[in-house]
Design an enzyme around this catalytic site. Structure first.
Site, PDB file in Angstrom:
ATOM      1  CG  HIS A 168      -1.841  -2.168  -6.963  1.00 57.87           C
ATOM      2  ND1 HIS A 168      -0.985  -2.788  -7.830  1.00 57.87           N
ATOM      3  CD2 HIS A 168      -1.547  -2.683  -5.737  1.00 57.87           C
ATOM      4  CE1 HIS A 168      -0.215  -3.632  -7.163  1.00 57.87           C
ATOM      5  NE2 HIS A 168      -0.543  -3.594  -5.894  1.00 57.87           N
ATOM      6  CG  ASP A 226      -1.853  -1.222   1.226  1.00 57.73           C
ATOM      7  OD1 ASP A 226      -2.119  -1.759   0.130  1.00 57.73           O
ATOM      8  OD2 ASP A 226      -2.263  -1.632   2.321  1.00 57.73           O
TER       9      ASP A 226
HETATM   10  P1  GDP Z   1      -0.561   0.218  -3.606  1.00 53.54           P
HETATM   11  O1  GDP Z   1      -1.176  -1.044  -3.122  1.00 53.54           O
HETATM   12  O2  GDP Z   1       0.909   0.270  -3.342  1.00 53.54           O
HETATM   13  O3  GDP Z   1      -0.875   0.536  -5.033  1.00 53.54           O
HETATM   14  O4  GDP Z   1      -1.199   1.400  -2.729  1.00 53.54           O
HETATM   15  P2  GDP Z   1      -2.756   1.544  -2.278  1.00 53.54           P
HETATM   16  O5  GDP Z   1      -3.545   2.025  -3.423  1.00 53.54           O
HETATM   17  O6  GDP Z   1      -3.214   0.326  -1.579  1.00 53.54           O
HETATM   18  O7  GDP Z   1      -2.634   2.644  -1.141  1.00 53.54           O
HETATM   19  C1  GDP Z   1      -2.039   3.884  -1.381  1.00 53.54           C
HETATM   20  C2  GDP Z   1      -3.027   4.978  -0.940  1.00 53.54           C
HETATM   21  O8  GDP Z   1      -2.358   6.228  -0.929  1.00 53.54           O
HETATM   22  C3  GDP Z   1      -4.184   5.151  -1.906  1.00 53.54           C
HETATM   23  O9  GDP Z   1      -5.302   5.587  -1.203  1.00 53.54           O
HETATM   24  C4  GDP Z   1      -3.676   6.245  -2.854  1.00 53.54           C
HETATM   25  O10 GDP Z   1      -4.725   6.968  -3.485  1.00 53.54           O
HETATM   26  C5  GDP Z   1      -2.941   7.126  -1.882  1.00 53.54           C
HETATM   27  N1  GDP Z   1      -1.811   7.886  -2.443  1.00 53.54           N
HETATM   28  C6  GDP Z   1      -0.789   7.426  -3.205  1.00 53.54           C
HETATM   29  N2  GDP Z   1       0.125   8.408  -3.396  1.00 53.54           N
HETATM   30  C7  GDP Z   1      -0.343   9.498  -2.736  1.00 53.54           C
HETATM   31  C8  GDP Z   1       0.182  10.805  -2.541  1.00 53.54           C
HETATM   32  O11 GDP Z   1       1.270  11.170  -2.984  1.00 53.54           O
HETATM   33  N3  GDP Z   1      -0.595  11.665  -1.807  1.00 53.54           N
HETATM   34  C9  GDP Z   1      -1.789  11.302  -1.278  1.00 53.54           C
HETATM   35  N4  GDP Z   1      -2.468  12.192  -0.582  1.00 53.54           N
HETATM   36  N5  GDP Z   1      -2.289  10.060  -1.413  1.00 53.54           N
HETATM   37  C10 GDP Z   1      -1.561   9.173  -2.131  1.00 53.54           C
HETATM   38  P1  IMO Z   2      -0.687  -4.303  -2.235  1.00 54.98           P
HETATM   39  O1  IMO Z   2      -0.162  -4.871  -3.538  1.00 54.98           O
HETATM   40  C1  IMO Z   2      -0.982  -4.643   2.099  1.00 54.98           C
HETATM   41  C2  IMO Z   2      -0.732  -8.705   3.768  1.00 54.98           C
HETATM   42  C3  IMO Z   2      -1.973  -9.183   4.498  1.00 54.98           C
HETATM   43  C4  IMO Z   2      -1.360 -10.146   5.508  1.00 54.98           C
HETATM   44  C5  IMO Z   2      -0.224 -10.785   4.698  1.00 54.98           C
HETATM   45  C6  IMO Z   2      -0.574 -12.120   4.079  1.00 54.98           C
HETATM   46  O2  IMO Z   2      -1.983  -3.606  -2.336  1.00 54.98           O
HETATM   47  O3  IMO Z   2       0.380  -3.505  -1.577  1.00 54.98           O
HETATM   48  P2  IMO Z   2      -2.136 -12.813   2.040  1.00 54.98           P
HETATM   49  O4  IMO Z   2      -3.594 -12.581   1.800  1.00 54.98           O
HETATM   50  O5  IMO Z   2      -1.251 -12.257   0.977  1.00 54.98           O
HETATM   51  O6  IMO Z   2      -1.813 -14.243   2.341  1.00 54.98           O
HETATM   52  O7  IMO Z   2      -1.828 -12.005   3.404  1.00 54.98           O
HETATM   53  O8  IMO Z   2       0.107  -9.857   3.675  1.00 54.98           O
HETATM   54  N1  IMO Z   2      -0.961  -8.219   2.384  1.00 54.98           N
HETATM   55  C7  IMO Z   2      -0.994  -6.932   2.036  1.00 54.98           C
HETATM   56  N2  IMO Z   2      -0.938  -5.813   2.785  1.00 54.98           N
HETATM   57  N3  IMO Z   2      -1.039  -4.552   0.760  1.00 54.98           N
HETATM   58  C8  IMO Z   2      -1.050  -5.659  -0.011  1.00 54.98           C
HETATM   59  O9  IMO Z   2      -0.967  -5.628  -1.356  1.00 54.98           O
HETATM   60  C9  IMO Z   2      -1.081  -6.925   0.628  1.00 54.98           C
HETATM   61  N4  IMO Z   2      -1.130  -8.196   0.188  1.00 54.98           N
HETATM   62  C10 IMO Z   2      -1.037  -8.967   1.266  1.00 54.98           C
HETATM   63  O10 IMO Z   2      -2.632  -8.111   5.124  1.00 54.98           O
HETATM   64  O11 IMO Z   2      -0.753  -9.440   6.552  1.00 54.98           O
HETATM   65 MG    MG Z   3      -2.689  -1.714  -1.863  1.00 53.09          MG
END
Ligand code: GDP
Ligand code: IMO
Ligand code: MG
Length: 495
Positions: free
Chosen positions: A65, A37
């Site tokens: 994502h 995340d």
């Molecule tokens: P990922 O799994 O690595 O793609 O990330 P996620 O989408 O799960 O979580 C990242 C969160 O941060 C999301 O809610 C994005 O919209 C937010 N986000 C990413 N970059 C920025 C940033 O530079 N500023 C702000 N305010 N939010 C961001």
């Molecule tokens: P993105 O790509 C955050 C975490 C789960 C748990 C551990 C194992 O969005 O960054 P799983 O279901 O994979 O067997 O869970 O890994 N986890 C993540 N946490 N972002 C993710 O993906 C995750 N994918 C798995 O919360 O702790």
């Molecule tokens: Mg994510």
């Protein structure tokens, strides 16, 4: 000139610089540096603007994502985030656990948002793994039976990989088999899984002490194994629907990779500390989300990357169980249940989670929040062989720092009576969480998404970024100034 045109120009310059150093395609690999995340999806969507091919490499629907299609915010789970860019061919790679129900839903979602050529641009590697409904049920069962649950996302990732390792799992190609052959394969996989449901299905409890599965659900799961034909029929039908998209991934990637005029973006999932190889075992996912696992999942050789970018947020988060040295107290845990801390005691952590919207993109679970950690970060830079760091969410920190009184960056750990600057591998043996040694900052800055150059940022924010960057072993080339796909400062002087 519009913001988009300026961004396009900068991306083109960055890619041009990379192209001078390779005889093959430019390959940009985007990984998570922490526990997921970190804003990987946004960086993929940013570079997708000039990518010929994009590959989603590992993991499955456990990933979420966040990207924008126009003004619509969506979370991609299996479909590559680069689908947002009309010109990019998008491949679901070899090490992905494909949940077809979720994938079909995502195809429809992006189609309805105007990506009408999704059926032409989306390709699925025939050798990718299939997650079946019983894998999802088994994921929940296994985590509940464990003495120390991982807190998995329940998307069936671990059990799909278990089937792969046992060599009974289904590949996407298998969906093209006649129903009776597919049924035999499901039955074979079920030989090893059914006994677990027979043994634990009726007795396993959820966190509230109630039965995890009703009799009706158990009957349905049993039916998959005893009478696999109907599940086989459903998945055969899925195969028919997807057949035009199912490809030989290696051949597809080779055509792009051995062409110096092409650009490939690789979308990693999860993160370095969640990787089964390099993460905090056992509180990890089931695939290798580090550089080599991601390349292998993308049909690319070890020396393919022009740039490996590790992403972090300027505050750290984690969902699920596991060590988190810089975690702030929270009055709710990642299940949303009350913790031992009152809202007053947990003011900093609660404020960070709520003001920064730290709730999972995949499961909606509250994320655990904490300060940025340079010890972890420098470890991730080294184990990933990172060329660049992307620091997202710097826009959120100014207000947060002002509200809670300070911002912190962890510089070192105190561990086992010593000050250390590396991430200790024996935490599971010692059961001791390192104590962070912090440097404090004031925060208070305001950053808006129209800040496109590093020099546009307030001095206090630049000092924070430079303090974070110092000594990490890779430059902060990208800075997130907002959640939209183009809300990134790219520092061309760092190339
Ligand atoms: P990922 O799994 O690595 O793609 O990330 P996620 O989408 O799960 O979580 C990242 C969160 O941060 C999301 O809610 C994005 O919209 C937010 N986000 C990413 N970059 C920025 C940033 O530079 N500023 C702000 N305010 N939010 C961001
Ligand atoms: P993105 O790509 C955050 C975490 C789960 C748990 C551990 C194992 O969005 O960054 P799983 O279901 O994979 O067997 O869970 O890994 N986890 C993540 N946490 N972002 C993710 O993906 C995750 N994918 C798995 O919360 O702790
Ligand atoms: Mg994510």
């Amino acid at each position: 000139m519009s913001k988009v045109s300026r961004i396009q120009e900068k991306i083109a310059k960055a890619i041009w610089i990379m192209r001078q150093k390779t005889k093959n395609a430019v390959v940009i690999v985007i990984l998570g540096a922490c526990w997921g995340d970190e804003g990987k999806g946004k960086v993929v969507a940013f570079y997708a603007r000039q990518a010929d091919l994009a590959i989603r490499a590992t993991g499955g629907a456990n990933a979420g994502h966040t990207i924008y299609i126009g003004d619509h915010k969506i979370a991609t789970h299996i479909i590559p985030s680069a689908i947002v860019n009309k010109g990019t061919i998008c491949l679901i790679g070899r090490s992905v656990e494909v949940d077809i129900d979720i994938l079909l839903g995502e195809i429809e979602e992006v189609y309805n948002l105007g990506i009408e050529d999704v059926y032409e641009r989306l390709k699925i590697a025939g050798v990718a793994n299939v997650t079946l409904p019983y894998h999802k049920a088994l994921d929940k069962l296994e985590d509940a039976v464990k003495f120390e649950p991982v807190g998995t996302t329940g998307k069936g990732i671990g059990p799909t990989v278990e089937s792969l390792v046992r060599r009974t799992g289904l590949k996407v190609y298998d969906l093209l088999l006649p129903v009776k052959d597919l049924a035999v394969k499901i039955k074979e996989d079920g030989k090893f899984i059914k006994p677990l449901f027979d043994k634990y299905g009726k007795i396993v409890k959820d966190r509230k002490g109630e039965r995890l599965f009703t009799d009706e659900q158990l009957n349905e799961i049993d039916g998959y194994f005893v009478n696999p034909e109907s599940l086989a029929e459903k998945y055969h039908e899925y195969g028919r629907k997807l057949s035009k998209m199912i490809v030989d991934g290696q051949r597809l990637v080779d055509t792009y990779y051995y062409d110096n005029s092409k650009t490939i973006v690789v979308e990693g999932a999860q993160a370095i500390r969640l990787s089964i190889e390099t993460g905090d075992f056992p509180m990890v996912t089931s695939t290798d989300s580090n550089t080599l696992g991601t390349l292998s999942g993308s049909f690319l050789p070890h020396n393919a990357p022009s740039e490996v970018i590790v992403c972090a947020k300027s505050h750290f988060t984690r969902v699920g169980q596991g060590v988190f040295p810089t975690e702030y107290k929270s009055h709710i845990d990642y299940y949303g249940s009350l913790t031992e801390y009152s809202p007053e005691e947990a003011y900093i952590g609660d404020t960070m989670r709520d003001d920064d919207g730290e709730y999972g993109a995949s499961t909606g679970r509250p994320r655990r929040c904490g300060a940025p950690d340079k010890v972890l970060m420098s470890n991730s830079v080294r184990v990933a062989g990172a060329d660049a760091i992307c620091l997202n969410c710097v826009d959120q920190e100014g207000e947060f720092g002002k509200k809670v009184g300070k911002l912190q960056i962890c510089e070192k750990y105190e561990y086992q009576g010593k000050v250390i600057e590396f991430f200790p591998a024996d935490i599971n043996l010692t059961n001791e969480v390192p104590t962070p040694v912090y440097k404090d900052f004031e925060g208070g800055w305001t950053i808006t998404s129209d800040m496109e150059e590093y020099e546009d940022l307030p001095e206090s924010a630049r000092k924070f970024i430079e303090a974070f960057e110092e000594g990490l072993g890779a430059p902060v080339k990208y800075i997130g100034v907002g959640p939209h796909n183009d809300d990134l400062i790219i520092r061309l002087d760092k190339f």
